[in-house]
Design a protein around this motif. Structure first.
Motif, short mmCIF file in Angstrom:
data_model
loop_
_atom_site.label_atom_id
_atom_site.label_comp_id
_atom_site.label_asym_id
_atom_site.label_seq_id
_atom_site.Cartn_x
_atom_site.Cartn_y
_atom_site.Cartn_z
N HIS A 91 -12.35 6.68 -1.16
CA HIS A 91 -13.56 6.14 -0.53
C HIS A 91 -13.27 4.72 -0.06
CE1 HIS A 91 -17.81 5.92 0.39
NE2 HIS A 91 -17.88 4.76 -0.22
N LEU A 92 -12.40 4.61 0.94
CA LEU A 92 -12.04 3.31 1.50
C LEU A 92 -12.86 3.04 2.76
CD1 LEU A 92 -8.15 3.53 1.24
CD2 LEU A 92 -9.66 2.16 -0.21
N HIS A 107 -10.33 -1.14 5.74
CA HIS A 107 -9.30 -1.36 4.72
C HIS A 107 -7.92 -1.01 5.28
CE1 HIS A 107 -7.11 -1.19 0.94
NE2 HIS A 107 -8.15 -1.73 0.35
N GLU A 126 -14.03 -2.68 -5.00
CA GLU A 126 -13.65 -1.57 -4.14
C GLU A 126 -13.69 -0.23 -4.84
OE1 GLU A 126 -9.98 -2.32 -2.24
OE2 GLU A 126 -10.72 -4.05 -1.13
N VAL A 141 -8.89 5.27 -3.63
CA VAL A 141 -8.35 5.54 -2.29
C VAL A 141 -9.11 6.65 -1.58
CG1 VAL A 141 -6.03 4.72 -2.82
CG2 VAL A 141 -6.63 7.11 -3.28
N ASP A 145 -13.48 1.79 6.57
CA ASP A 145 -12.60 1.92 7.75
C ASP A 145 -11.78 0.66 7.98
OD1 ASP A 145 -13.50 4.46 8.18
OD2 ASP A 145 -15.04 3.87 9.65
N TYR A 197 0.80 -1.21 0.00
CA TYR A 197 0.00 0.00 0.00
C TYR A 197 0.84 1.28 0.00
CZ TYR A 197 -3.62 -3.36 1.03
OH TYR A 197 -4.47 -4.44 0.96
N LYS A 244 -6.49 2.52 4.72
CA LYS A 244 -7.22 3.69 5.21
C LYS A 244 -6.34 4.60 6.06
CE LYS A 244 -11.15 5.94 6.11
NZ LYS A 244 -12.00 6.56 5.08
#
Length: 214
Positions: free
Chosen positions: A133-134, A138, A209, A131, A136, A75, A141
């Motif tokens: 709208h991830l 994920h 996602e 990224v 919580d 990430y 985040k």
């Protein structure tokens, strides 16, 4: 996969400088920036790098390097190879993989080098996952601080073309972010990036996602 092994061997054997030969006849030269070996980059970068020249005679491709997949850095996606000035001058189009690194300073440097060489270098940015709208839960985040999200926004806005994985992701960004007044202010009168979708084969994470919320 044999193709990936051959590309790694290509760079390990010191053959990569052969890519940057000058050609005539209106050939467009695409430079792909060091993709990590992932399913997204396979279809968006590695396959175009490998097969575009044989499919389109007016295209020549090069790649700055290739990066092994590292789950511990899944990430935190950054440009990991230096882009030498001679490679920038060789290019007509430079293609960046998705990166959480703020790339606008590098964009500015590329364009300045191009202007000094009397050419307009175009920049393409690949946007892989939403990224902005991830959920919580994920793991990415916590990494997506406001400063990092601003940098990714600039990666999109200040490229010449941004490729989204699907129409929903593109629509979400345009509706929720691009129309915000603060981004108009960030552009400061400049033309924004052109935004298009470039789906790749059945990448389930993108399909689930990157959906805009209902």
């Amino acid at each position: 996969m044999e193709l990936i092994r051959e590309i790694f061997k290509f760079f390990e054997n010191g053959e990569s400088e052969q890519q940057y030969q000058e050609v005539s006849g209106g050939v467009k030269k695409l430079l792909f920036i060091s993709p990590t070996v992932t399913s997204e980059n396979f279809y968006r970068t590695i396959m175009p790098f490998t097969f575009l020249p044989s499919m389109v005679k007016t295209v020549q491709t090069a790649m700055t390097g290739i990066v092994s997949h590292n789950p511990t850095q899944l990430y935190e996606k950054r440009v990991t190879h230096a882009i030498e000035e001679n490679k920038i001058k060789w290019s007509d189009i430079i293609v960046f993989p998705f990166s959480t690194q703020a790339l606008k300073p590098l964009y500015d440097e590329i364009r300045e080098i191009g202007r000094d060489d009397n050419k307009e270098i175009k920049i393409i940015f690949n946007f892989d996952m939403n990224v902005f709208h991830l959920p919580d839960s994920h793991p990415m985040k916590l990494l997506m601080t406001p400063e990092k999200l601003d940098g990714i926004n600039d990666n999109i806005l200040f490229s010449d073309l941004t490729l989204f994985p699907n129409e929903q992701a593109k629509k979400y960004f345009v509706e929720q972010h691009f129309t915000d007044n603060k981004f108009s202010e960030r552009l400061n009168g400049l033309s924004p990036s052109i935004m298009e979708s470039f789906p790749y084969l059945a990448y389930y994470q993108a399909m689930y996602e990157d959906k805009a919320p209902s």
